[in-house]
Motif scaffolding. Structure first.
Motif, PDB file in Angstrom:
ATOM      1  N   VAL A 102      26.274  26.702  16.181  1.00  0.00           N
ATOM      2  CA  VAL A 102      26.002  28.130  16.160  1.00  0.00           C
ATOM      3  C   VAL A 102      24.876  28.428  17.154  1.00  0.00           C
ATOM      4  O   VAL A 102      24.308  27.525  17.758  1.00  0.00           O
ATOM      5  CB  VAL A 102      25.625  28.624  14.745  1.00  0.00           C
ATOM      6  CG1 VAL A 102      26.770  28.442  13.778  1.00  0.00           C
ATOM      7  CG2 VAL A 102      24.368  27.909  14.241  1.00  0.00           C
ATOM      8  N   TYR A 106      29.301  31.889   5.106  1.00  0.00           N
ATOM      9  CA  TYR A 106      30.233  32.338   6.145  1.00  0.00           C
ATOM     10  C   TYR A 106      31.541  31.554   6.048  1.00  0.00           C
ATOM     11  O   TYR A 106      32.632  32.127   6.158  1.00  0.00           O
ATOM     12  CB  TYR A 106      29.600  32.135   7.519  1.00  0.00           C
ATOM     13  CG  TYR A 106      30.433  32.681   8.658  1.00  0.00           C
ATOM     14  CD1 TYR A 106      30.296  34.004   9.059  1.00  0.00           C
ATOM     15  CD2 TYR A 106      31.363  31.885   9.321  1.00  0.00           C
ATOM     16  CE1 TYR A 106      31.057  34.518  10.093  1.00  0.00           C
ATOM     17  CE2 TYR A 106      32.130  32.384  10.359  1.00  0.00           C
ATOM     18  CZ  TYR A 106      31.969  33.702  10.736  1.00  0.00           C
ATOM     19  OH  TYR A 106      32.735  34.208  11.757  1.00  0.00           O
ATOM     20  N   PRO A 136      32.335  28.816  15.770  1.00  0.00           N
ATOM     21  CA  PRO A 136      32.891  30.136  15.436  1.00  0.00           C
ATOM     22  C   PRO A 136      33.020  31.017  16.674  1.00  0.00           C
ATOM     23  O   PRO A 136      32.433  30.730  17.724  1.00  0.00           O
ATOM     24  CB  PRO A 136      31.871  30.714  14.443  1.00  0.00           C
ATOM     25  CG  PRO A 136      31.120  29.520  13.927  1.00  0.00           C
ATOM     26  CD  PRO A 136      31.086  28.546  15.046  1.00  0.00           C
ATOM     27  N   THR A 194      26.813  34.164  13.659  1.00  0.00           N
ATOM     28  CA  THR A 194      27.428  33.546  12.485  1.00  0.00           C
ATOM     29  C   THR A 194      26.448  33.464  11.317  1.00  0.00           C
ATOM     30  O   THR A 194      26.787  33.808  10.167  1.00  0.00           O
ATOM     31  CB  THR A 194      27.948  32.145  12.828  1.00  0.00           C
ATOM     32  OG1 THR A 194      28.915  32.249  13.873  1.00  0.00           O
ATOM     33  CG2 THR A 194      28.581  31.498  11.610  1.00  0.00           C
TER      34      THR A 194
END
Length: 548
Positions: A366, A179, A391, A397
């Protein structure tokens, strides 16, 4: 892989599961298999009395509610079956459902895989975009620690779902690296000068629903290694849900709350999702308003309005009622998070106190619980020397990163992949106290533990840690530690230092100067590609440490 048109990544969680996909021609255009707002479905699977798959998620909850008590005795209702572990524990061949009946483990996992792949296949076939399952490549996110038996079970699960090939597994740290490499630039609020591959390492904090985990990862020289890891329940978002639920029950009473849950479509899980959305909007110092249709139920039960009851209760300074809204003061709401936040910070501190992780200065958060501003602020405040990165959609994510791994192949593609190791021996540790100060040595106590399981899936650079406690021993002058390998034994109990096939890798003596209790830490770092009985132990670094 090269002939497939699209990749589906699946994340099976303890509370919820999700699936995302993207096409080969545009791999970073990633979408959810399920439509908004149901990108995540409860990890609940229902089978009928013939052990045939019936439904999953909210459909399974609603269908099971409609069954009579007699029918429920013969149906199979699975929830909370996916567990995280800090150890290489063998996966059971069968798992137990809510009423005690058992079914093959691979069938339950395979049904979730099949649910997402069938949903995607049907949608795209109707649009004439794909013609068969061979057009689909599936990536499944796996926990950082799992035994060989777990991988074998998942392979059977894929076969059950109709995939004998065109699938792979990816761990969470590789998913976040993918990612970072391919989608980090789309994150408007995150710094662009962070290079996880050029950092000494990074901490991945995955705060889910029922469970949470923290893993320290090194990317030195482009090779991804896991340095330390801790996982478990009780410090994820579900713990805060439970605090809130118990608070509401104190106000309205258990009978009223349970009737509300039973009457609410989707049962408890819709309530949990509603609460999760409230959490996501929760800001520092803001009053929380829950729209809960409890007033009529309360008045029916107690012949008194909820507003009047709250005003005259011990909670009058903490809660008010406005129509169908239950308004909770910020100080009270913050209290629901207290124990969970303390556990999160404590686990991160434990990981960062390890000798191999002390220089890590990047924390990536996350999981849906990481979205909450209070959680982010707490972590940033507790670790001011670290850069804490979150994020924009932390709950998705990892599954998005896993989708990219199906297209890219190597994570990250610009660097060599960490070598996979499949030990051909079970590696055990034996800690012994033998009182040899007398004329005839006396065996006092022995502790055995498996350090590395034969056939387990591990990566070069992985670090394992094990704690041993020797206690209830009088005048313990010293203990002996033996690390040995056995090509036949599956457990420590089936191995003995006296067996002909056992090879002692290392022996160590620790002096304790008459102590009665002592904790010992044994840590193992993997450097080799394989282990045979002929190896001299140079492929594995083993260290010992007293814990005062």
């Amino acid at each position: 892989m090269s002939a497939t048109l699209m990749v589906i990544a699946i994340d099976i969680g303890t509370s919820y599961s999700s699936g995302f996909f993207s096409f080969k021609h545009d791999p970073t255009e990633i979408e959810s298999v399920k439509e908004f707002p149901y990108e995540k479905v409860p990890s609940i699977v229902l089978f009928d009395k013939r052990k045939e798959f019936q439904s999953i998620g909210y459909e399974a909850v609603d269908h099971y509610k409609q069954l009579s008590d007699e029918e429920k005795r013969y149906w199979y209702y699975f929830k909370d079956f996916h567990k995280l572990s800090n150890e290489h524990k063998p996966t059971e061949l069968e798992i137990t459902e809510s009423n005690g009946k058992r079914l093959e483990t691979y069938t339950v996992y395979g049904s979730i895989i099949k649910y997402f792949t069938d949903a995607m296949f049907t949608k795209l076939r109707n649009a004439d975009l794909i013609s068969s399952n061979s057009d689909i490549y599936v990536v499944l996110i796996i926990p950082p620690v799992f035994a060989r038996s777990h991988k074998s079970m998942l392979q059977k699960a894929f076969s059950y779902a109709g995939f004998n090939k065109n699938y792979s597994f990816v761990n969470e740290s590789k998913a976040i690296l993918s990612y970072w490499e391919h989608m980090w630039s789309d994150e408007q609020t995150l710094p662009k000068n962070v290079d996880l591959n050029n950092e000494i390492g990074f901490l991945l904090v995955n705060l889910k629903g029922s469970t949470a985990l923290v893993s320290a990862n090194s990317t030195k020289d482009g090779i991804q290694r896991r340095l330390a890891y801790v996982a478990g329940g009780g410090w994820g978002g579900q713990a805060v849900h439970e605090e809130l639920k118990q608070f509401i029950i104190k106000i309205v009473g258990a009978p009223v709350f349970l009737r509300y849950i039973e009457s609410y479509k989707g049962s408890t899980f819709d309530f949990k999702k509603y609460v999760a959305n409230i959490f996501n909007r929760f800001g520092k110092g803001s009053e929380i308003k829950f729209r809960l249709p409890l007033c009529d139920l309360y008045e029916t039960e107690f012949n008194e309005s909820l507003k009047t009851a709250v005003k005259d209760s011990l909670f009058s300074n903490e809660v008010t009622v406005a129509g169908e809204f239950l308004c909770i003061k910020p100080k009270v709401f913050n209290g629901f998070f207290k124990n969970t936040l303390e556990a999160i910070v404590s686990n991160i501190k434990d990981i960062l106190s390890d000798k191999s992780t002390t220089k890590i200065k990047v924390i990536v958060m996350v999981g849906y619980f990481s979205r909450i501003q209070l959680v982010q602020d707490t972590v940033k405040s507790a670790f001011p020397d670290c850069r804490v990165l979150v994020p924009s959609e932390p709950e998705f994510t990892l599954v998005k990163g896993a989708t990219l791994t199906g297209h890219i192949g190597k994570i990250p593609s610009a660097h060599p992949k960490a070598r996979s190791i499949v030990p051909q021996n079970t590696i055990c540790a034996v800690v012994q106290h033998i009182n040899d100060e007398r004329e005839f040595p006396e065996f006092v106590k022995e502790i055995k533990k498996v350090l590395i399981e034969k056939g387990s899936h591990i990566q070069e650079g992985d670090k394992q840690e094990y704690n041993f406690t020797m206690d209830d021993i009088c005048d313990m002058e010293h203990i002996d530690i033996f690390i040995f390998a056995s090509p036949k034994a599956e457990t420590c109990e089936s191995a003995s230092l006296n067996n002909d096939d056992v090879k002692i890798i290392r022996k160590e003596r620790m002096n304790f100067n008459g102590a009665h209790t002592m904790n010992i830490k044994i840590y193992v770092t993997i450097y080799g590609i394989r282990w045979n009985i002929s190896d001299d132990g140079g492929r594995v670094a083993i260290g010992f440490e007293k814990i005062e």
